[in-house]
Design an enzyme around this catalytic site. Structure first.
Site, PDB file in Angstrom:
ATOM      1  N   ASP A 215     -25.919  34.498  39.519  1.00 21.37           N
ATOM      2  CA  ASP A 215     -27.304  34.033  39.761  1.00 21.37           C
ATOM      3  C   ASP A 215     -27.920  34.874  40.884  1.00 21.37           C
ATOM      4  O   ASP A 215     -27.233  35.646  41.535  1.00 21.37           O
ATOM      5  CB  ASP A 215     -27.286  32.558  40.200  1.00 21.37           C
ATOM      6  CG  ASP A 215     -26.357  32.349  41.392  1.00 21.37           C
ATOM      7  OD1 ASP A 215     -25.173  32.054  41.168  1.00 21.37           O
ATOM      8  OD2 ASP A 215     -26.785  32.556  42.548  1.00 21.37           O
ATOM      9  N   ASP A 217     -29.191  33.519  43.639  1.00 18.92           N
ATOM     10  CA  ASP A 217     -29.303  32.562  44.744  1.00 18.92           C
ATOM     11  C   ASP A 217     -30.714  31.950  44.714  1.00 18.92           C
ATOM     12  O   ASP A 217     -31.124  31.471  43.654  1.00 18.92           O
ATOM     13  CB  ASP A 217     -28.938  33.223  46.077  1.00 18.92           C
ATOM     14  CG  ASP A 217     -28.577  32.188  47.126  1.00 18.92           C
ATOM     15  OD1 ASP A 217     -27.913  31.198  46.769  1.00 18.92           O
ATOM     16  OD2 ASP A 217     -28.964  32.336  48.295  1.00 18.92           O
TER      17      ASP A 217
HETATM   18  N1  LIG Z   1     -25.789  31.358  44.953  1.00 22.54           N
HETATM   19  C1  LIG Z   1     -24.542  31.016  45.290  1.00 22.54           C
HETATM   20  N2  LIG Z   1     -24.279  30.624  46.558  1.00 22.54           N
HETATM   21  C2  LIG Z   1     -23.012  30.302  46.906  1.00 22.54           C
HETATM   22  N3  LIG Z   1     -21.974  30.329  46.078  1.00 22.54           N
HETATM   23  C3  LIG Z   1     -22.199  30.709  44.817  1.00 22.54           C
HETATM   24  N4  LIG Z   1     -21.373  30.838  43.771  1.00 22.54           N
HETATM   25  C4  LIG Z   1     -22.096  31.248  42.726  1.00 22.54           C
HETATM   26  N5  LIG Z   1     -23.393  31.398  43.059  1.00 22.54           N
HETATM   27  C5  LIG Z   1     -23.490  31.071  44.374  1.00 22.54           C
END
Ligand SMILES: Nc1ncnc2[nH]cnc12
Ligand SMILES: CSC[C@H]1O[C@H](OP(=O)(O)O)[C@H](O)[C@@H]1O
Length: 295
Positions: A215, A217
């Site tokens: 992703d 974040d």
């Molecule tokens: N955006 C994110 N922040 C922290 N841990 C994660 N694991 C997968 N995506 C994450």
């Protein structure tokens, strides 16, 4: 006289993160319970062989993902691997991307860490037996190169190098935090690689991470903020790539080798500070599990 060791036959440990709770292709499979002076690991460990190479797999959060990143018993996990003779660990982790060019689905062989955790026990050592190992390069570049080369051969989208920002969690970051970490130059964000990498170094186990971007974040204006739903969707789409990579690197890592060229497997050579006559006998006894070579 040097007390360096050589690993006539490496034993490969795999720590599976979110979405990777077992591995396939192992012969002589057996889930084994391992006790350590630091308590129980996240789960039983799966021992087996792949193309004749001994391997040990541990799901970081336990099968069924029952343990949160803060509560993972990182010390017991690393000590259990050491007890089973593991010399090299490949950690697989789901991460958020902090850079435009690291799109979901990209694999990043990270080479640096910024540790923002604050609720975790970070060292096997302490009062009664103090030691300081180098973490200048927290990941083993020898394994990192093998990971990168094998990922390329599989045709994966892979990048070598990048800084993994470890947050405490379990909540995801605020937008302000996410932008702060971006301004620091961090590449990806996750919740688990510290103190795991540091403890592996103290146990003189070579350790490298392949981080799977799931992703963006919450900083990216064109993408929704991260959610578990989005993470699982990308994980599911990429799980077979992660499994193929793990299965492919085990035979390469299992080849006989001398001491690690990156130095991880003799990290304790000059690290112990406490005078032998001042050491706490109970702590020393426990430490024999991970540091018997130098105690
Ligand atoms: N955006 C994110 N922040 C922290 N841990 C994660 N694991 C997968 N995506 C994450
Ligand atoms: C399910 S997203 C958050 C979770 O996933 C990552 O875990 P791991 O490194 O074990 O793959 C992240 O660090 C969080 O623990």
């Amino acid at each position: 006289m040097s007390n360096k060791q050589t690993h006539a036959q490496p034993v490969i440990g795999i720590i599976g993160g979110s979405g990777l709770y077992d591995i396939s292709g192992l012969t002589d499979q057996q889930w084994v319970k391992v006790e350590t002076p630091w308590g129980d690991p996240s789960d039983e460990l799966l021992m087996g062989k792949l193309e004749g190479v001994s391997c040990v797999f541990l799901p970081r959060h336990g099968r069924g993902h029952v343990i949160s990143p803060t509560e993972v018993n990182y010390k017991a996990n690393i000590a259990a691997m050491k007890k089973l003779g593991v010399t090299d660990i490949v950690s697989v982790s789901a991460v958020g991307s902090l850079k435009e060019k690291l799109a979901p689905g990209t694999f990043v062989v990270v080479d640096q860490v910024i540790d923002r955790t604050r609720l975790r026990d970070k060292s096997f050592f302490g009062t009664g037996c103090v030691a300081h190992v180098s973490l200048a390069d927290p990941f083993c570049d020898r394994i990192g190169q093998i990971l990168f080369d094998n990922a390329k051969e599989l045709g994966l989208s892979v990048v070598k190098g990048g800084t993994y920002l470890v947050m405490e969690g379990p909540q995801f970051s605020t937008r302000a935090e996410s932008n702060l970490y971006r301004s620091w130059g961090a590449s990806v964000i996750g919740m688990t690689n510290m103190p795991e990498a540091a403890l592996a170094r103290e146990a003189e186990i070579c350790y490298a991470t392949v981080a799977m971007v799931t992703d963006y974040d919450c900083w990216h204006e064109d993408h929704d903020a991260v959610s578990v739903e989005a993470v699982i969707k990308t994980l599911t789409a990429n799980a077979s790539n992660a499994r193929s990579l793990v299965e492919k690197i085990i035979p390469s890592l299992g080849k006989q080798r001398p001491d690690c060229s990156a130095g991880c497997d003799h990290a304790l050579e000059y690290a112990l500070m406490t005078a032998p006559q001042k050491r706490d006998p109970k702590l020393v006894e426990d430490l024999k599990t991970i540091a018997g070579r130098v105690l």
